[in-house]
Design a protein around this motif. Structure first.
Motif: not given
Length: 630
Positions: A238, A244-246, A248-254, A256
């Motif tokens: 992470g 890449t996380v930011q 793709l707006e994957r912060q909440h999914v990551n 969890d």
């Protein structure tokens, strides 16, 4: 060598990609055998240079243990002889006090010697292990690195070495624990055989409890280590992939997903803590039972004048210490299991064969060699029965610049790797300066073959140190001239400390183009006869590419050049262009000659493709078929 994606099973060249951890089941067990003679012998090879100090520390531990056994006996002597018949015998008490003081001083000195000597030996062995592994990993063949995820390997090895350090530091103490345990049993039986047997009657209960506790505790401890590894892996992934996380707006999914792993880790640690803690009250209870037995039975024996008061007091002191070595040896058992598993993995790394090495009588490549490169019927691959190059032959004359082009997997980068002898050919010969590279020393070959890769790797240190990385004796003036020649001087001068500016990890405070220019300057300072450019302009902007194209003219002056380029426009000026497809040479000539032949190269160039990578596999096969038909 070109970079491979870890998520690929295998690239089109047949090269196996690095193993990726898909499940915690892939992790090695953190516990091994409690004792493995082969691993112990391997560890001893690193400890042997310090065996004199080990013997000193063992002697110190034994002296320390004997003082622990002697203290209650001195107290017993003082009570039974210094306070006999209800009066105080001053001479006995003075003697006992003096003996007690001497024993305490010896106890302190032995403890100090043991702790300091063992600590230093463990640190020295730790350092030797790390140096041996680093030295070996610097020499292992790239075929091993191709199949190994290096970051995970090094992370695991650091933990394994620390496990070995823990084992070395505690193993000497375990000698003292064993001696103390048997010493206490012997002294108790010697002081009073009947009371000693009655006191030790609690021992079977402890062994029965441990018989049921140990297997379950081992499983719980293993689960805790495994879930800890999984959580740490997710955390590292992470952090490394935060861009890449930011994006793709994957912060909440990551979060969890990470939260799930952390909760699993928490549950595993709570379970292991429960098993670790359950022994404490059991041992304390057994200690209390044993002491109560001594007080009740021993007290009645004192009242009946069949037992001296001093002996009963000594019994109480020994009972307080009796379960300490048992608890310590229990911990040492787990430490030994981890150490055996760690030693196994360390041995596996140290035993990785070096496939490419200097043969006996290898020749040193002279600086006066002509700089020619020749492939004679070369066949080579990374996996058995999957050749990447198939009977390839060509010659690069001294001072000539030859470009290798072709689709991904055609064997371009593999050819370059063979020139530097990162791998050995299956059949045929690769000659540099008229010598088979297998007959040359690797050091001398490396001095005459400089490489610039697609992704330049810069090391921690200053810009100056990075430019002269290949030639550490280069002067500052030589470094500056090289930077000026490749167009890097201006931006270096604008850095906070110029050439003395410290670079961040992998040159993170520079742009990709700037890092590439520095790698060009490094190649120029190396002053090698042969220059290999492996897609060195593939990942930079057009302006920087223009600067590099100008730098190439200077860089290749008087040198033999081997250039890989996916962008067709960048190799028009080469003396000769070799077109590879499926590991075979399909065309050869300069740009004008290849265009006149109207073969594969001409058709691809006329299609206005910027790179061979832009061409679909279907189109490529169709063009090859048309070319054969014409």
């Amino acid at each position: 060598m070109s970079t491979q994606n870890d998520d690929e099973k295998e690239d089109t060249s047949g090269r196996p990609t690095k193993a990726v951890v898909g499940s915690h089941r892939d992790e090695e067990e953190v516990f091994g055998k409690a004792y493995d003679p082969r691993i112990v012998r391997r560890i001893w090879s690193f400890v042997k240079p310090y065996q004199g100090r080990i013997f000193i520390s063992v002697a110190a531990v034994l002296v320390f243990t004997l003082t622990q056994l002697a203290i209650p006996l001195v107290i017993r002597y003082a009570i039974d002889h210094g306070m006999a018949a209800g009066r105080l015998d001053r001479s006995v008490m003075i003697s006992a006090t003096g003996a007690f003081a001497v024993i305490i001083l010896i106890n302190y000195a032995a403890s100090y010697v043991q702790e300091s000597v063992v600590g230093k030996v463990a640190e020295n062995v730790l350092s030797d292990l790390r140096r041996a592994m680093f030295s070996h990993l610097q020499r292992v063949s790239l075929s091993f690195m191709d199949k190994t995820e290096v970051g995970r390997l090094m992370s695991r090895l650091q933990g394994d070495v620390n496990s070995m350090q823990e084992f070395l530091e505690t193993s000497v103490m375990s000698v003292g624990d064993i001696v103390l345990l048997f010493g206490i049993v012997s002294v108790l039986l010697w002081l009073d055989f009947r009371l000693g047997l009655l006191t030790l009657s609690t021992m079977p209960v402890l062994f029965i409890v441990r018989l049921f506790w140990l297997p379950r505790a081992k499983v719980a401890f293993m689960a805790a280590h495994e879930t800890n590894s999984i959580a740490n892996g997710a955390l590292a992934e992470g952090i490394h992939g935060v861009r890449t996380v930011q994006s793709l707006e994957r912060q909440h999914v990551n979060f969890d997903l990470y939260d799930e792993k952390v909760l699993a880790n928490l549950r595993a640690h709570l379970r292991s803590a429960k098993y670790a803690q359950v022994m404490v009250p059991i041992v304390d209870t057994l200690t209390g039972v044993a002491m109560a037995t001594v007080i009740v039975v021993g007290g009645s024996m004192v009242l009946s004048h069949s037992l001296d008061v001093g002996i009963m007091v000594a019994f109480l002191f020994y009972i307080q210490r009796f379960f300490d070595p048992i608890r310590s040896l229990t911990m040492q058992y787990s430490v030994m299991q981890r150490a055996m598993a760690s030693g196994q993995r360390i041995s596996e790394v140290l035993d990785v064969p070096v496939d490419v090495s200097d043969k006996d009588g290898a020749v040193k490549l002279s600086r006066d060699m002509d700089g020619s490169v020749e492939f004679r019927n070369v066949t080579f691959g990374y996996r058995q029965n999957l050749p990447v190059l198939k009977n390839v032959s060509f010659r690069v004359n001294p001072g000539e610049t030859v470009a290798l082009v072709g689709p991904t997997g055609s064997g371009k980068s593999s050819s370059m790797a063979l020139v530097h002898r990162f791998y050995d050919v299956w059949s045929g010969q690769v000659l540099v300066g008229g010598h088979d590279v297998r007959d040359l020393t690797q050091d001398s070959l490396g001095e005459q073959v400089a490489m610039v890769l697609q992704e330049p790797f810069l090391f921690s240190g200053s810009v100056l140190e990075n430019i002269r990385y290949h030639k550490t004796v280069a002067t500052r003036e030589e470094v500056v001239r090289a930077a000026q020649a490749v167009g890097a001087h201006d931006f270096i001068e604008h850095l906070p400390n110029g050439y003395d500016t410290e670079l961040e990890q992998r040159g993170g405070n520079l742009s990709l183009g700037q890092r590439q220019l520095i790698s060009f300057a490094r190649a120029l300072v190396a002053d090698a006869k042969i220059l290999v450019l492996d897609e060195a302009t593939a990942s930079i902007d057009s302006y920087t590419e223009m600067l590099i194209q100008k730098a190439l003219v200077k860089l290749l002056e008087g040198r033999t050049g081997l250039v890989i380029a996916h962008r067709l426009a960048t190799i028009r000026g080469a003396d000769r262009i070799i077109v590879l497809q499926n590991g075979e040479i399909v065309e050869s000539g300069n740009h004008e000659q290849l265009m006149e032949r109207k073969g594969l190269y001409a058709r691809l160039y006329n299609m206005n493709y910027a790179s061979f990578d832009d061409i679909s596999e279907g189109e490529l096969e169709l063009d090859a078929a048309v070319g054969k038909a014409t």
